[in-house]
Write a protein that holds these residues in place. Structure first.
Motif, PDB file in Angstrom:
ATOM      1  N   ASN A 183      11.720 -10.531  -2.924  1.00 35.74           N
ATOM      2  CA  ASN A 183      13.047 -11.038  -2.594  1.00 35.74           C
ATOM      3  C   ASN A 183      13.870 -10.021  -1.815  1.00 35.74           C
ATOM      4  O   ASN A 183      14.712 -10.385  -0.990  1.00 35.74           O
ATOM      5  CB  ASN A 183      13.791 -11.444  -3.873  1.00 35.74           C
ATOM      6  N   GLN A 184      13.665  -8.747  -2.078  1.00 36.12           N
ATOM      7  CA  GLN A 184      14.425  -7.693  -1.399  1.00 36.12           C
ATOM      8  C   GLN A 184      13.728  -7.182  -0.137  1.00 36.12           C
ATOM      9  O   GLN A 184      14.181  -6.214   0.463  1.00 36.12           O
ATOM     10  CB  GLN A 184      14.675  -6.536  -2.360  1.00 36.12           C
ATOM     11  N   ALA A 185      12.625  -7.848   0.228  1.00 38.43           N
ATOM     12  CA  ALA A 185      11.885  -7.458   1.443  1.00 38.43           C
ATOM     13  C   ALA A 185      11.567  -5.962   1.427  1.00 38.43           C
ATOM     14  O   ALA A 185      11.783  -5.242   2.401  1.00 38.43           O
ATOM     15  CB  ALA A 185      12.672  -7.823   2.702  1.00 38.43           C
ATOM     16  N   ARG A 186      11.015  -5.495   0.310  1.00 36.80           N
ATOM     17  CA  ARG A 186      10.807  -4.053   0.136  1.00 36.80           C
ATOM     18  C   ARG A 186       9.667  -3.506   0.994  1.00 36.80           C
ATOM     19  O   ARG A 186       9.452  -2.287   1.019  1.00 36.80           O
ATOM     20  CB  ARG A 186      10.541  -3.762  -1.352  1.00 36.80           C
ATOM     21  N   TRP A 187       8.954  -4.390   1.705  1.00 36.55           N
ATOM     22  CA  TRP A 187       7.945  -3.889   2.640  1.00 36.55           C
ATOM     23  C   TRP A 187       8.617  -3.141   3.800  1.00 36.55           C
ATOM     24  O   TRP A 187       7.956  -2.453   4.557  1.00 36.55           O
ATOM     25  CB  TRP A 187       7.095  -5.025   3.188  1.00 36.55           C
ATOM     26  N   GLU A 188       9.956  -3.296   3.910  1.00 37.72           N
ATOM     27  CA  GLU A 188      10.691  -2.586   4.944  1.00 37.72           C
ATOM     28  C   GLU A 188      11.124  -1.188   4.506  1.00 37.72           C
ATOM     29  O   GLU A 188      11.712  -0.447   5.300  1.00 37.72           O
ATOM     30  CB  GLU A 188      11.932  -3.397   5.342  1.00 37.72           C
ATOM     31  N   ASP A 189      10.854  -0.828   3.251  1.00 37.63           N
ATOM     32  CA  ASP A 189      11.225   0.513   2.771  1.00 37.63           C
ATOM     33  C   ASP A 189      10.547   1.590   3.610  1.00 37.63           C
ATOM     34  O   ASP A 189       9.379   1.461   4.000  1.00 37.63           O
ATOM     35  CB  ASP A 189      10.817   0.681   1.300  1.00 37.63           C
ATOM     36  N   ASP A 190      11.288   2.652   3.884  1.00 37.94           N
ATOM     37  CA  ASP A 190      10.765   3.768   4.676  1.00 37.94           C
ATOM     38  C   ASP A 190      10.535   4.963   3.760  1.00 37.94           C
ATOM     39  O   ASP A 190      11.482   5.517   3.196  1.00 37.94           O
ATOM     40  CB  ASP A 190      11.761   4.113   5.785  1.00 37.94           C
ATOM     41  N   TYR A 191       9.286   5.369   3.618  1.00 35.35           N
ATOM     42  CA  TYR A 191       8.937   6.495   2.748  1.00 35.35           C
ATOM     43  C   TYR A 191       8.751   7.787   3.542  1.00 35.35           C
ATOM     44  O   TYR A 191       8.357   8.794   2.977  1.00 35.35           O
ATOM     45  CB  TYR A 191       7.646   6.190   1.985  1.00 35.35           C
ATOM     46  N   SER A 192       9.034   7.735   4.833  1.00 35.48           N
ATOM     47  CA  SER A 192       8.736   8.904   5.669  1.00 35.48           C
ATOM     48  C   SER A 192       9.578  10.119   5.294  1.00 35.48           C
ATOM     49  O   SER A 192       9.154  11.248   5.486  1.00 35.48           O
ATOM     50  CB  SER A 192       8.983   8.565   7.144  1.00 35.48           C
ATOM     51  N   VAL A 237       0.836  -1.208   0.000  1.00 33.50           N
ATOM     52  CA  VAL A 237       0.000   0.000   0.000  1.00 33.50           C
ATOM     53  C   VAL A 237       0.868   1.254   0.000  1.00 33.50           C
ATOM     54  O   VAL A 237       0.588   2.235  -0.712  1.00 33.50           O
ATOM     55  CB  VAL A 237      -0.950  -0.002   1.221  1.00 33.50           C
ATOM     56  N   GLU A 238       1.954   1.254   0.794  1.00 32.56           N
ATOM     57  CA  GLU A 238       2.846   2.406   0.859  1.00 32.56           C
ATOM     58  C   GLU A 238       3.555   2.634  -0.480  1.00 32.56           C
ATOM     59  O   GLU A 238       3.750   3.775  -0.901  1.00 32.56           O
ATOM     60  CB  GLU A 238       3.890   2.191   1.964  1.00 32.56           C
ATOM     61  N   LEU A 239       3.946   1.535  -1.153  1.00 29.00           N
ATOM     62  CA  LEU A 239       4.581   1.663  -2.470  1.00 29.00           C
ATOM     63  C   LEU A 239       3.637   2.346  -3.453  1.00 29.00           C
ATOM     64  O   LEU A 239       4.020   3.292  -4.156  1.00 29.00           O
ATOM     65  CB  LEU A 239       4.971   0.279  -2.995  1.00 29.00           C
ATOM     66  N   ILE A 240       2.419   1.870  -3.518  1.00 29.00           N
ATOM     67  CA  ILE A 240       1.433   2.447  -4.445  1.00 29.00           C
ATOM     68  C   ILE A 240       1.137   3.909  -4.107  1.00 29.00           C
ATOM     69  O   ILE A 240       0.963   4.756  -4.992  1.00 29.00           O
ATOM     70  CB  ILE A 240       0.134   1.612  -4.405  1.00 29.00           C
ATOM     71  N   LYS A 241       1.134   4.205  -2.822  1.00 22.91           N
ATOM     72  CA  LYS A 241       0.810   5.563  -2.361  1.00 22.91           C
ATOM     73  C   LYS A 241       1.906   6.564  -2.724  1.00 22.91           C
ATOM     74  O   LYS A 241       1.628   7.692  -3.144  1.00 22.91           O
ATOM     75  CB  LYS A 241       0.584   5.545  -0.846  1.00 22.91           C
ATOM     76  N   HIS A 242       3.177   6.159  -2.586  1.00 18.11           N
ATOM     77  CA  HIS A 242       4.283   7.103  -2.753  1.00 18.11           C
ATOM     78  C   HIS A 242       4.917   7.071  -4.139  1.00 18.11           C
ATOM     79  O   HIS A 242       5.551   8.040  -4.536  1.00 18.11           O
ATOM     80  CB  HIS A 242       5.356   6.846  -1.691  1.00 18.11           C
ATOM     81  N   GLN A 243       4.786   5.951  -4.859  1.00 12.91           N
ATOM     82  CA  GLN A 243       5.361   5.878  -6.202  1.00 12.91           C
ATOM     83  C   GLN A 243       4.213   6.005  -7.221  1.00 12.91           C
ATOM     84  O   GLN A 243       3.526   5.042  -7.529  1.00 12.91           O
ATOM     85  CB  GLN A 243       6.098   4.549  -6.396  1.00 12.91           C
TER      86      GLN A 243
END
Length: 283
Positions: A210-219, A190-196
């Motif tokens: 594979n890169q566990a991108r759910w850990e990305d911080d968009y703050s 959801v955060e990926l879709i929201k910010h990109q």
């Protein structure tokens, strides 16, 4: 079903000594069910009302429910709810046929000899119980696999760029085993879709999982400083597009040629792997 009461009791004692330590409530409930089944002439399935179990075991209603669930998970009993009627129970046989003769012979000897032989025969009397545990583990494993697959399908349906489903699923299973929750992964999507906002820069599904991108911080992406319209260096742009394309160089070349008509695959490779070309030039 005919059960040898003595062998069943001795096998249960072996189980408590060598396999799993049981609470007093679990032991009391097991012996109560054994007693009721004995009076029922060893039927495979027999019914027992909760009020009867409470009086004979000394447990409360909640204690019976809690302890019977544990005994079922351990493969010692099984039970089925019958709605408003009394629950049906089955006491699992814990000894094996090859241990019958040995145990019968042992019972004719004095208590010291029987105790010694019991230790030596422990593995044979517990074979049946271990088989029950193995079967239940297989059933649980099958159920868990089905649940994992269903949960992944829901997340895959949500993810916007569906490429590389099989490796994405394998990465998802590894993450779940490490303790990552479906909620964390869903929030990451959801955060990926929201910010990109530009969909062409979404990583492939396999890359994202594979890169566990759910850990990305968009703050730190907002608020953003004023844009100065400073051009992005060509080498930096190559890195950005390759990353956005999930490290698919062929796809990145197509996208980069929209901005740089003279872009070549070699130039991309030189930017990504400069050390390879430095070594070649030194010869």
């Amino acid at each position: 079903m005919i059960v040898n009461y003595l062998l069943q009791i001795r096998a249960f004692d072996d189980y408590r000594m060598y396999e799993t330590k049981l609470s007093s409530g679990q032991v009391s409930l097991w012996y109560t069910l054994m007693s009721i089944n004995n009076k029922a002439h060893w039927q495979k399935w027999f019914t027992a009302a909760n009020v009867v179990l409470e009086r004979l075991s000394g447990l409360s209603r909640s204690g019976i429910v809690k302890n019977r669930n544990v005994l079922k998970q351990l493969g010692l009993i099984d039970f089925q709810s019958n709605g408003r009627k009394a629950t049906s129970y089955q006491v699992c046989v814990l000894y094996t046929s090859d241990g019958t003769q040995r145990s019968t012979q042992s019972s004719t000897q004095d208590s010291a000899q029987r105790s010694t032989q019991d230790s030596a025969q422990n593995s044979s009397t517990l074979v049946k119980h271990k088989q029950n545990k193995t079967e239940k583990k297989k059933e649980k494993s099958s159920s868990d696999d089905s649940s994992i697959k269903d949960n992944f399908e829901k997340l895959w349906k949500l993810y916007p760029k569906k490429a590389g489903k099989k490796p994405a699923f394998n990465a998802y299973k590894r993450a779940i085993k490490k303790g990552v929750t479906n909620k964390q992964i869903q929030t990451g999507i959801v955060e990926l879709i929201k910010h990109q906002k530009d969909k062409k820069y979404y990583p492939n599904g396999s890359t994202w999982f594979n890169q566990a991108r759910w850990e990305d911080d968009y703050s730190d992406s907002s608020p953003e400083p004023p844009v100065l319209n400073k051009p992005v260096p060509r080498w930096m742009r190559i890195h950005q597009v390759v990353e956005a394309c999930g490290h698919d160089k062929a796809q990145a070349l197509v996208e980069l040629r929209k901005e740089y008509a003279d872009m070549t695959a070699e130039e991309i490779d030189r930017i990504l792997n400069p050390e390879k070309y430095e070594e070649a030039e030194n010869f």
